[in-house]
Every structure is written in structure tokens, then in C-alpha cells.
Write a protein that holds these residues in place. Structure first.
Motif, PDB file in Angstrom:
ATOM      1  N   ILE A 114      17.008  -2.809   1.033  1.00 22.64           N
ATOM      2  CA  ILE A 114      16.343  -1.982   2.048  1.00 22.64           C
ATOM      3  C   ILE A 114      15.020  -1.452   1.519  1.00 22.64           C
ATOM      4  CG2 ILE A 114      16.581   0.036   3.533  1.00 22.64           C
ATOM      5  CD1 ILE A 114      18.496  -2.284   4.173  1.00 22.64           C
ATOM      6  N   LEU A 115      14.988  -1.082   0.245  1.00 24.49           N
ATOM      7  CA  LEU A 115      13.742  -0.617  -0.363  1.00 24.49           C
ATOM      8  C   LEU A 115      12.679  -1.703  -0.294  1.00 24.49           C
ATOM      9  CD1 LEU A 115      12.640   1.854  -2.090  1.00 24.49           C
ATOM     10  CD2 LEU A 115      13.045   0.394  -4.076  1.00 24.49           C
ATOM     11  N   ILE A 116      13.081  -2.958  -0.551  1.00 23.14           N
ATOM     12  CA  ILE A 116      12.135  -4.079  -0.507  1.00 23.14           C
ATOM     13  C   ILE A 116      11.675  -4.333   0.931  1.00 23.14           C
ATOM     14  CG2 ILE A 116      11.954  -6.586  -0.794  1.00 23.14           C
ATOM     15  CD1 ILE A 116      13.703  -6.294  -3.290  1.00 23.14           C
ATOM     16  N   ILE A 117      12.588  -4.282   1.877  1.00 25.19           N
ATOM     17  CA  ILE A 117      12.228  -4.495   3.282  1.00 25.19           C
ATOM     18  C   ILE A 117      11.208  -3.459   3.739  1.00 25.19           C
ATOM     19  CG2 ILE A 117      13.105  -4.364   5.658  1.00 25.19           C
ATOM     20  CD1 ILE A 117      15.720  -5.607   4.592  1.00 25.19           C
ATOM     21  N   GLU A 118      11.394  -2.219   3.322  1.00 29.48           N
ATOM     22  CA  GLU A 118      10.534  -1.131   3.794  1.00 29.48           C
ATOM     23  C   GLU A 118       9.219  -1.023   3.025  1.00 29.48           C
ATOM     24  OE1 GLU A 118      12.937   2.377   3.591  1.00 29.48           O
ATOM     25  OE2 GLU A 118      14.092   1.868   5.407  1.00 29.48           O
ATOM     26  N   ASN A 119       9.216  -1.442   1.746  1.00 29.73           N
ATOM     27  CA  ASN A 119       8.042  -1.186   0.913  1.00 29.73           C
ATOM     28  C   ASN A 119       7.481  -2.415   0.205  1.00 29.73           C
ATOM     29  OD1 ASN A 119       8.140   1.955   0.966  1.00 29.73           O
ATOM     30  ND2 ASN A 119      10.203   1.368   0.346  1.00 29.73           N
ATOM     31  N   GLY A 120       8.133  -3.557   0.344  1.00 26.26           N
ATOM     32  CA  GLY A 120       7.706  -4.744  -0.367  1.00 26.26           C
ATOM     33  C   GLY A 120       8.403  -4.855  -1.710  1.00 26.26           C
ATOM     34  N   TRP A 121       8.091  -5.946  -2.435  1.00 26.80           N
ATOM     35  CA  TRP A 121       8.723  -6.225  -3.736  1.00 26.80           C
ATOM     36  C   TRP A 121       8.081  -5.294  -4.755  1.00 26.80           C
ATOM     37  CZ3 TRP A 121      12.336 -10.392  -3.825  1.00 26.80           C
ATOM     38  CH2 TRP A 121      12.908 -10.664  -5.071  1.00 26.80           C
ATOM     39  N   VAL A 122       8.571  -4.058  -4.832  1.00 26.50           N
ATOM     40  CA  VAL A 122       7.869  -2.998  -5.563  1.00 26.50           C
ATOM     41  C   VAL A 122       7.944  -3.156  -7.079  1.00 26.50           C
ATOM     42  CG1 VAL A 122       8.145  -1.340  -3.688  1.00 26.50           C
ATOM     43  CG2 VAL A 122       9.894  -1.470  -5.478  1.00 26.50           C
ATOM     44  N   ASN A 123       8.989  -3.820  -7.570  1.00 28.77           N
ATOM     45  CA  ASN A 123       9.105  -4.034  -9.015  1.00 28.77           C
ATOM     46  C   ASN A 123       9.523  -5.483  -9.247  1.00 28.77           C
ATOM     47  OD1 ASN A 123      10.557  -4.110 -11.748  1.00 28.77           O
ATOM     48  ND2 ASN A 123       9.631  -2.074 -11.781  1.00 28.77           N
ATOM     49  N   GLY A 144       0.797  -1.224   0.000  1.00 33.07           N
ATOM     50  CA  GLY A 144       0.000   0.000   0.000  1.00 33.07           C
ATOM     51  C   GLY A 144       0.825   1.267   0.000  1.00 33.07           C
ATOM     52  N   ILE A 145       2.102   1.151  -0.293  1.00 23.22           N
ATOM     53  CA  ILE A 145       2.996   2.315  -0.328  1.00 23.22           C
ATOM     54  C   ILE A 145       3.484   2.504  -1.750  1.00 23.22           C
ATOM     55  CG2 ILE A 145       5.104   3.347   0.596  1.00 23.22           C
ATOM     56  CD1 ILE A 145       4.879   1.403   2.957  1.00 23.22           C
ATOM     57  N   ASP A 146       3.181   3.661  -2.322  1.00 26.94           N
ATOM     58  CA  ASP A 146       3.627   3.950  -3.684  1.00 26.94           C
ATOM     59  C   ASP A 146       5.086   4.379  -3.669  1.00 26.94           C
ATOM     60  OD1 ASP A 146       1.221   3.434  -5.083  1.00 26.94           O
ATOM     61  OD2 ASP A 146       0.401   5.341  -4.380  1.00 26.94           O
ATOM     62  N   VAL A 147       5.882   3.706  -4.472  1.00 26.64           N
ATOM     63  CA  VAL A 147       7.303   4.038  -4.615  1.00 26.64           C
ATOM     64  C   VAL A 147       7.532   4.433  -6.065  1.00 26.64           C
ATOM     65  CG1 VAL A 147       9.675   3.178  -4.476  1.00 26.64           C
ATOM     66  CG2 VAL A 147       7.972   2.446  -2.788  1.00 26.64           C
ATOM     67  N   SER A 148       8.120   5.580  -6.293  1.00 26.61           N
ATOM     68  CA  SER A 148       8.342   6.038  -7.656  1.00 26.61           C
ATOM     69  C   SER A 148       9.358   5.162  -8.361  1.00 26.61           C
ATOM     70  CB  SER A 148       8.825   7.491  -7.662  1.00 26.61           C
ATOM     71  OG  SER A 148      10.149   7.582  -7.159  1.00 26.61           O
ATOM     72  N   TYR A 149       9.235   5.068  -9.678  1.00 26.19           N
ATOM     73  CA  TYR A 149      10.172   4.269 -10.459  1.00 26.19           C
ATOM     74  C   TYR A 149      11.573   4.874 -10.378  1.00 26.19           C
ATOM     75  CZ  TYR A 149      12.018   1.468 -14.323  1.00 26.19           C
ATOM     76  OH  TYR A 149      12.758   0.601 -15.086  1.00 26.19           O
ATOM     77  N   GLY A 150      11.629   6.203 -10.328  1.00 30.33           N
ATOM     78  CA  GLY A 150      12.923   6.874 -10.212  1.00 30.33           C
ATOM     79  C   GLY A 150      13.656   6.474  -8.943  1.00 30.33           C
ATOM     80  N   LEU A 151      12.930   6.387  -7.836  1.00 32.94           N
ATOM     81  CA  LEU A 151      13.560   5.982  -6.581  1.00 32.94           C
ATOM     82  C   LEU A 151      14.020   4.533  -6.656  1.00 32.94           C
ATOM     83  CD1 LEU A 151      14.289   6.692  -3.662  1.00 32.94           C
ATOM     84  CD2 LEU A 151      12.008   5.901  -2.974  1.00 32.94           C
ATOM     85  N   THR A 152      13.241   3.688  -7.327  1.00 31.98           N
ATOM     86  CA  THR A 152      13.624   2.290  -7.486  1.00 31.98           C
ATOM     87  C   THR A 152      14.932   2.176  -8.272  1.00 31.98           C
ATOM     88  OG1 THR A 152      11.275   1.681  -7.490  1.00 31.98           O
ATOM     89  CG2 THR A 152      12.847   0.018  -8.281  1.00 31.98           C
ATOM     90  N   ILE A 153      15.047   2.934  -9.343  1.00 29.91           N
ATOM     91  CA  ILE A 153      16.275   2.924 -10.145  1.00 29.91           C
ATOM     92  C   ILE A 153      17.443   3.459  -9.332  1.00 29.91           C
ATOM     93  CG2 ILE A 153      17.411   3.795 -12.219  1.00 29.91           C
ATOM     94  CD1 ILE A 153      15.150   1.724 -12.643  1.00 29.91           C
ATOM     95  N   PHE A 154      17.191   4.488  -8.561  1.00 30.85           N
ATOM     96  CA  PHE A 154      18.247   5.045  -7.703  1.00 30.85           C
ATOM     97  C   PHE A 154      18.728   3.994  -6.703  1.00 30.85           C
ATOM     98  CE2 PHE A 154      19.455   7.387  -3.783  1.00 30.85           C
ATOM     99  CZ  PHE A 154      20.596   8.023  -4.288  1.00 30.85           C
ATOM    100  N   ALA A 155      17.792   3.259  -6.129  1.00 36.06           N
ATOM    101  CA  ALA A 155      18.153   2.206  -5.178  1.00 36.06           C
ATOM    102  C   ALA A 155      18.972   1.117  -5.871  1.00 36.06           C
ATOM    103  CB  ALA A 155      16.894   1.606  -4.551  1.00 36.06           C
ATOM    104  N   ALA A 156      18.622   0.822  -7.122  1.00 40.29           N
ATOM    105  CA  ALA A 156      19.345  -0.212  -7.873  1.00 40.29           C
ATOM    106  C   ALA A 156      20.800   0.179  -8.089  1.00 40.29           C
ATOM    107  CB  ALA A 156      18.662  -0.464  -9.209  1.00 40.29           C
ATOM    108  N   PHE A 157      21.046   1.440  -8.405  1.00 42.79           N
ATOM    109  CA  PHE A 157      22.402   1.884  -8.719  1.00 42.79           C
ATOM    110  C   PHE A 157      23.180   2.375  -7.501  1.00 42.79           C
ATOM    111  CE2 PHE A 157      20.639   2.107 -13.040  1.00 42.79           C
ATOM    112  CZ  PHE A 157      21.666   1.490 -13.746  1.00 42.79           C
ATOM    113  N   SER A 158      22.506   2.520  -6.379  1.00 36.64           N
ATOM    114  CA  SER A 158      23.213   2.937  -5.152  1.00 36.64           C
ATOM    115  C   SER A 158      23.196   1.821  -4.106  1.00 36.64           C
ATOM    116  CB  SER A 158      22.618   4.224  -4.585  1.00 36.64           C
ATOM    117  OG  SER A 158      21.205   4.119  -4.441  1.00 36.64           O
ATOM    118  N   PHE A 159      22.757   0.620  -4.513  1.00 35.87           N
ATOM    119  CA  PHE A 159      22.948  -0.618  -3.776  1.00 35.87           C
ATOM    120  C   PHE A 159      22.196  -0.676  -2.441  1.00 35.87           C
ATOM    121  CE2 PHE A 159      27.165   0.462  -5.846  1.00 35.87           C
ATOM    122  CZ  PHE A 159      26.782  -0.045  -7.072  1.00 35.87           C
TER     123      PHE A 159
END
Length: 371
Positions: free
Chosen positions: A140-149, A121-136
Motif C-alpha cells: 500500500i505504501l508503494i501504491i500511494e507513494n511509489g517505490w520509495v526504497n 514527489g512525496i517524501d516518506v520517512s524511513y521510519g514509516l517505511t520500516i513500520f510498513a515492512a513490519f506491519s505488512f
């Protein structure tokens, strides 16, 4: 020189991950693989603990990074920071860029497996997801928000490894002159990880699996194994017997219970078993694969990184055409071999025509000029 038996381990690891991820949307319990064994379907027993494959990847990664550093420089304290990072960038980044590009293009067509969802139920922007991918910090993004992509979720483990890659040469320079201090740090990490997982035991957010400290013990065990191998003199007695016993114990642990129920100790024990196998395999590293089966597993293992990153592209496209809840048992059995074949073909093409050539060019250009 490559150790073919370690490549076989890689091959086994990626196959466990592939069948695990296939069985999540296309559950095989209603096929002939659903035969009951000890109260569980065979398909569940085979597929549910594929994350142990990632555990083996972590051990192998820690071992090879440490072993190669020792072989190149003689001691960890002599590691060349720039060359180390260039090698890691050359191997990791090209495939990461390609994966993000493919997911972005497929997502632009509105295909659900390739666009962000809000599982908690938490919207995560695609830009933030890409940022998380390239900043490793995809983990943590998945732990906090679920398997968003769906297709980018596999990057959780790459985030763990990349943080290790960033820290490893720095720790070598700081502690490498005193190998005892480096070993003490590794032992501390190994001891802390089960405690950390116990704090998050059974957590729905998956912190017991995805967090850095849930996974670093496997990497640390691999690093420690490389140091032991370097200092071990002589010949290992009863090597084949040890390999047989440890392999049986790994299979028993794999089938024993879902990883979620035994994560506190199970992940560390499985990592330790993998390390024992690697230690045994290192005693005859120059041998070559001879049987068709071993050669096939070596081929798979050598492309395991590409298979790991891109297999959800294939599964995601399957899900667009074959809705999991509407897929018949016979269709699942048809899709399973097609899935493996397509993953193998896609990974082979990426490795042969993209990742390996780029890896070679980046190393040749930047490492030569920096040496």
C-alpha cells in the motif's frame, strides 16, 4: 516430505524475478540478447514479465500452507492457531529483520539504493517505511507513494503473503468445519480479483499488481488446489501430456504481452496454469530429482525466499559502482553472471548459517512448549 517438482517451480519463479529486476536498471536490449523476435528484443521477452514468478510463488504458498495444515491436523477446523503463527514467524521474521538491518546499515553510508527516495514527489520517512515492512502494508505504501526504497520494495509481496498468513488460520477455525463454506470463500476471492484488477487496469501506481486483492486469487487458487488434491482419489491419466501442454501455454502467455496489458485476466490464468502443474506434480510427490538440471533448480527453489529478499542488496551495490545509464553492453554481460553467482552465494550463506538454524530453534522452543 518435500515435493521436488514444486521446488523446481520455485526455482523457475525466482529466476524469472531475478532476470526481471536485473533488466530494469541494466537493460540488455543493446547486447546480443537484444536480437529481434516478433518485433521485440529477446531480452525484453524474457525479462519483462518476471512478476509472473511472484504469481507462481503465491499459488505455491497457498497450496503448501493448506496442504501442510490438512496433513498436520486432518481438517482445517483443527488447526492450532499458536503453532501456525509460530511456524510463520520462525520462517519469515528472521530474514525480514536481517534485510532491514542490512539496508539500514548500507543506507547510513549514504548509498542511494538503500535510502528513501521520492519517486512521486512525496517524501516518506524511513521510519514509516520500516513500520510498513513490519506491519505488512509495504504494498500500500508503494501504491500511494511509489517505490520509495529500492532494496525494501520487494517486501510488497511479503505484505500480501503475511496478511494471508494472519487470516488463514482464523478463517479455518470459522469456516473449516464446513469445507463447502471455505471453498465458497476461495471461489469468491478468485472471482473478485480480476474485477479488482480491471478497476485499476494500467494504473501507474501499480495497484493492478501490488494490492492485496490483485494477488489473493493466486493464493486462493493454491489453497483450493490443496483441497482438491486431498479429495482426489485414483490416478491422473495423461499426466505428462497435461504437464507438457500447460507448460507450453504458460510460456505462450508469458511471451504474449506485458503483464500490465493483460493483468485483468492474465494473472488469474497464469495462476490457474501453475495450479494445474502442482496438481499433476502431487500425484507422484515421493519421487526425487535425478538430473543435474533438476537438482540445481531444486537447490535454487529451496533458497528462493532468501534470494527474493536479498537479491536487490546485490543489485543495489552494483548500481553504486556501475551507474546503469553509463554501463556498456559488454559490462552488462559481465555483470549478469556475477549477479546470479553473488545472489546464490549470499542466499546460501544466509539460509545455512542464519535463517534455517533460527527457524529450527524458534520452532523447537515454542511449538514444543505449546503442544
Amino acid at each position: 516430505m518435500r515435493n521436488y517438482k514444486i521446488d523446481v517451480l520455485r526455482g523457475i519463479s525466482i529466476l524469472l524475478v531475478l532476470i526481471h529486476h536485473f533488466n530494469i536498471p541494466y537493460k540488455l536490449h543493446d547486447t546480443f540478447l537484444g536480437i529481434q523476435i516478433f518485433g521485440e528484443s529477446l531480452s525484453t521477452l524474457i525479462a519483462r514479465n518476471g512478476n509472473y514468478g511472484v504469481t507462481m510463488f503465491f499459488v505455491i504458498s497457498g497450496f503448501l500452507i493448506t496442504q501442510h495444515s490438512l496433513q498436520r491436523h486432518g481438517s482445517l477446523a483443527q488447526i492450532k492457531l499458536k503453532d501456525f503463527y509460530i511456524r510463520r514467524v520462525a520462517r519469515i521474521i528472521p530474514c525480514l529483520v536481517l534485510l532491514v538491518a542490512m539496508v539500514t546499515v548500507l543506507g547510513s553510508f549514504g548509498l542511494k539504493p538503500f535510502i528513501n527516495q521520492a519517486p512521486n514527489g512525496i517524501d516518506v520517512s524511513y521510519g514509516l517505511t520500516i513500520f510498513a515492512a513490519f506491519s505488512f502494508w509495504m504494498n500500500i505504501l508503494i501504491i500511494e507513494n511509489g517505490w520509495v526504497n529500492y532494496a525494501l520494495g520487494v517486501l510488497w509481496s511479503l505484505s500480501v503473503e503475511e496478511v494471508f498468513y494472519l487470516a488463514f488460520p482464523l478463517l479455518c477455525l470459522l469456516l473449516g468445519r464446513s469445507q463447502k463454506h471455505f471453498i465458497l470463500l476461495l471461489l469468491a476471492i478468485i472471482a473478485y480479483a480480476p474485477y479488482f484488477r480491471s478497476l485499476h487496469f494500467g494504473a501507474e501506481n501499480g495497484a493492478y499488481l501490488y494490492h492485496y486483492f490483485s494477488s489473493f486469487d493466486g493464493i486462493a487458487i493454491g489453497c483450493l488446489t490443496a483441497i482438491v488434491v486431498q479429495n482426489f482419489k485414483g490416478s491422473l491419466a495423461y499426466k505428462n501430456l497435461i504437464v507438457s501442454i500447460v507448460s507450453i501455454m504458460m510460456v505462450m502467455l508469458y511471451f504474449y504481452a506485458p503483464i500490465k496489458e493483460v493483468s485483468t485476466w492474465g494473472i488469474s490464468v497464469f495462476a490457474l496454469f501453475a495450479a494445474i502443474l502442482i496438481f499433476c506434480f502431487s500425484q507422484n510427490a515421493a519421487s526425487k530429482a535425478s538430473s543435474i538440471t533438476s537438482k540445481t533448480m531444486v537447490w535454487i527453489g529451496q533458497r528462493s525466499y532468501e534470494m527474493y529478499l536479498f537479491h536487490l542488496i546485490i543489485l543495489g551495490l552494483f548500481k553504486v559502482v556501475y551507474f546503469p545509464k553509463e554501463t556498456l553492453p559488454a559490462e552488462k554481460l559481465m555483470l549478469l553472471p556475477i549477479y546470479f553467482i553473488l545472489v546464490f552465494i549470499l542466499s546460501w550463506m544466509i539460509e545455512k548459517y542464519y535463517s534455517t538454524p533460527l527457524n529450527r530453534k524458534i520452532r523447537q522452543r515454542f511449538i514444543r512448549s505449546s503442544s
